[in-house]
Write a protein that holds these residues in place. Structure first.
Motif, PDB file in Angstrom:
ATOM      1  N   GLN A   1       0.806  -1.211   0.000  1.00 28.35           N
ATOM      2  CA  GLN A   1       0.000   0.000   0.000  1.00 28.35           C
ATOM      3  C   GLN A   1       0.844   1.267   0.000  1.00 28.35           C
ATOM      4  OE1 GLN A   1      -2.718  -0.373   3.313  1.00 28.35           O
ATOM      5  NE2 GLN A   1      -4.209  -1.498   2.081  1.00 28.35           N
ATOM      6  N   SER A   2       2.102   1.150   0.463  1.00 24.79           N
ATOM      7  CA  SER A   2       2.996   2.311   0.477  1.00 24.79           C
ATOM      8  C   SER A   2       3.787   2.445  -0.810  1.00 24.79           C
ATOM      9  CB  SER A   2       3.962   2.214   1.667  1.00 24.79           C
ATOM     10  OG  SER A   2       3.251   2.196   2.883  1.00 24.79           O
ATOM     11  N   GLY A   3       3.543   1.534  -1.765  1.00 27.81           N
ATOM     12  CA  GLY A   3       4.253   1.576  -3.027  1.00 27.81           C
ATOM     13  C   GLY A   3       5.598   0.879  -2.996  1.00 27.81           C
ATOM     14  N   MET A   4       5.916   0.214  -1.885  1.00 28.46           N
ATOM     15  CA  MET A   4       7.199  -0.477  -1.752  1.00 28.46           C
ATOM     16  C   MET A   4       7.052  -1.933  -2.192  1.00 28.46           C
ATOM     17  SD  MET A   4       8.909   2.044  -0.611  1.00 28.46           S
ATOM     18  CE  MET A   4      10.459   1.275  -0.147  1.00 28.46           C
ATOM     19  N   PHE A   5       8.164  -2.492  -2.679  1.00 27.14           N
ATOM     20  CA  PHE A   5       8.176  -3.895  -3.101  1.00 27.14           C
ATOM     21  C   PHE A   5       8.818  -4.736  -2.006  1.00 27.14           C
ATOM     22  CE2 PHE A   5       7.858  -1.559  -7.100  1.00 27.14           C
ATOM     23  CZ  PHE A   5       6.780  -2.218  -7.682  1.00 27.14           C
ATOM     24  N   GLU A   6       7.994  -5.566  -1.372  1.00 22.78           N
ATOM     25  CA  GLU A   6       8.445  -6.420  -0.275  1.00 22.78           C
ATOM     26  C   GLU A   6       7.692  -7.742  -0.347  1.00 22.78           C
ATOM     27  OE1 GLU A   6       9.228  -2.887   3.059  1.00 22.78           O
ATOM     28  OE2 GLU A   6       7.382  -4.088   3.127  1.00 22.78           O
TER      29      GLU A   6
END
Length: 355
Positions: free
Chosen positions: A204-209
């Motif tokens: 949701q924060s735009g990070m890839f994890e």
């Protein structure tokens, strides 16, 4: 004479004491009432348009002066926060002495983005005015909260990541694929693959994890994606044009060998000169002697697998590439390092570096 001097002295003391008394009275401030927000109105709707001139005013926030019981200089801090957070995630728009503040479309949209609002989706935000005198911690007063409805936008293309053996299965540093527009699911891009890989959506924060939605092969290795009970996709070591559609649940990886061709190159329009992938810069490179040629009739282009089916040119001569675009001119003859950068999906660039 001494009597007159004494009277004069007492008169001066009286004036000083009166002045001190007046100053003490002027500096006695009490919180009598916070500001009242006049605009925007509670429940007002703002839909931001990416096609409009971005310097146009998007919102004007105005309010009445706060009351401290006596005239004094007041600082006003405008705060904006996601509704329901009690301003725990508040963004300070400005601290000013005026009683109005305007924001352009670009600035307003950027602020909404910093609050984590989803583009092209209506959300609710709260606005309030904090007033203070001198130190912001002294005698703060808050206005009533005004809630507005906002729809921000983004000009960034949505992306998914391609982690795998080729980069150590590290999502934050994985190469990316981009869709054709916001809301579309037709992702594509160029990736050096070497063995197993998967597709990963951002959180949701735009990070890839890891932990976000990911897709792999259904086990048939026929280009079908699944979210559950998947196996890793796989490819032999090469440079690929990768596509993935996360709604239709399909994917493909086609090996592309890029070359440069044109009458500015040693072999003219008859054959390509192959380019070599540089893993450190994630670009394709070749060093050639080029002859000065003027675009768009002459020059050079980039094409795939010694064929014209897929080729890139530069229609506007601005360094960005278009499929089947115009020829690229060469300003002067000499030895060049030619760089083709396909690492930014759907936004491909090149450079001609005179050695």
């Amino acid at each position: 004479m001494k009597y007159i001097h004494k009277l004069t002295y007492l008169f001066v003391i009286a004036i000083v004491l009166c002045s001190c008394s007046d100053d003490d009275e002027k500096l006695t401030l009490t919180t009598q009432g916070g500001s009242v927000i006049n605009t925007p109105n509670n429940g007002q709707t703002f839909v931001l348009n990416p096609l409009e001139e971005q310097t146009n005013i998007a919102i004007t926030i105005s309010w009445d002066h706060s009351d401290y019981g006596t005239p004094t200089g007041i600082n006003y801090t405008i705060e904006m926060a996601t509704s329901g957070t009690n301003f725990s995630d508040a963004v300070t728009l400005a601290t000013i002495s005026d009683t109005y503040f305007t924001m352009s479309i670009a600035d307003f949209n950027s602020t909404l983005g910093s609050l984590g609002l989803i583009p092209f989706t209506e959300s609710s935000v709260d606005i309030r005015i904090m007033s203070s005198v001198g130190d912001p911690s002294q005698l703060p007063q808050y206005s009533e909260t005004v809630t507005i409805l906002v729809t921000p936008f983004t000009t960034d293309l949505p992306k998914i990541a391609v982690p795998g053996n080729h980069q150590g299965w590290d999502p934050p540093t994985a190469p990316l694929l981009a869709s054709s527009a916001f809301g579309e699911t037709d992702y594509e891009g160029y990736v050096w693959l070497d063995g197993d890989y998967k597709f990963l959506a951002p959180n949701q924060s735009g990070m890839f994890e890891w932990g976000s939605t990911d897709w792999g092969d259904d086990g048939s290795f026929s280009g079908v994606l699944v979210e559950e009970d998947e196996v890793n996709c796989t490819a032999v070591s090469n440079y690929y044009f990768v596509k993935a559609n996360t709604e239709e649940l399909t994917y493909s990886a086609e090996a592309h060998s890029w070359g440069v061709i044109g009458n500015a190159t040693p072999t003219g329009w008859d054959s390509d000169t192959d380019m070599v992938y540089d893993p450190d810069t994630k670009t394709l490179r070749v060093t050639l002697d080029l002859v000065a040629q003027q675009a768009p009739d002459n020059g050079l282009k980039f094409r795939v697998n010694d064929d014209w089916t897929i080729n890139l040119g530069d229609t506007d001569a601005d360094g960005t590439m278009e499929y089947s675009g115009d020829n690229i001119g060469v300003p002067e003859s000499g030895n060049y390092t030619i760089v083709l950068d396909l690492s930014n999906p759907r936004e491909y660039t090149y450079s001609l570096i005179l050695n």
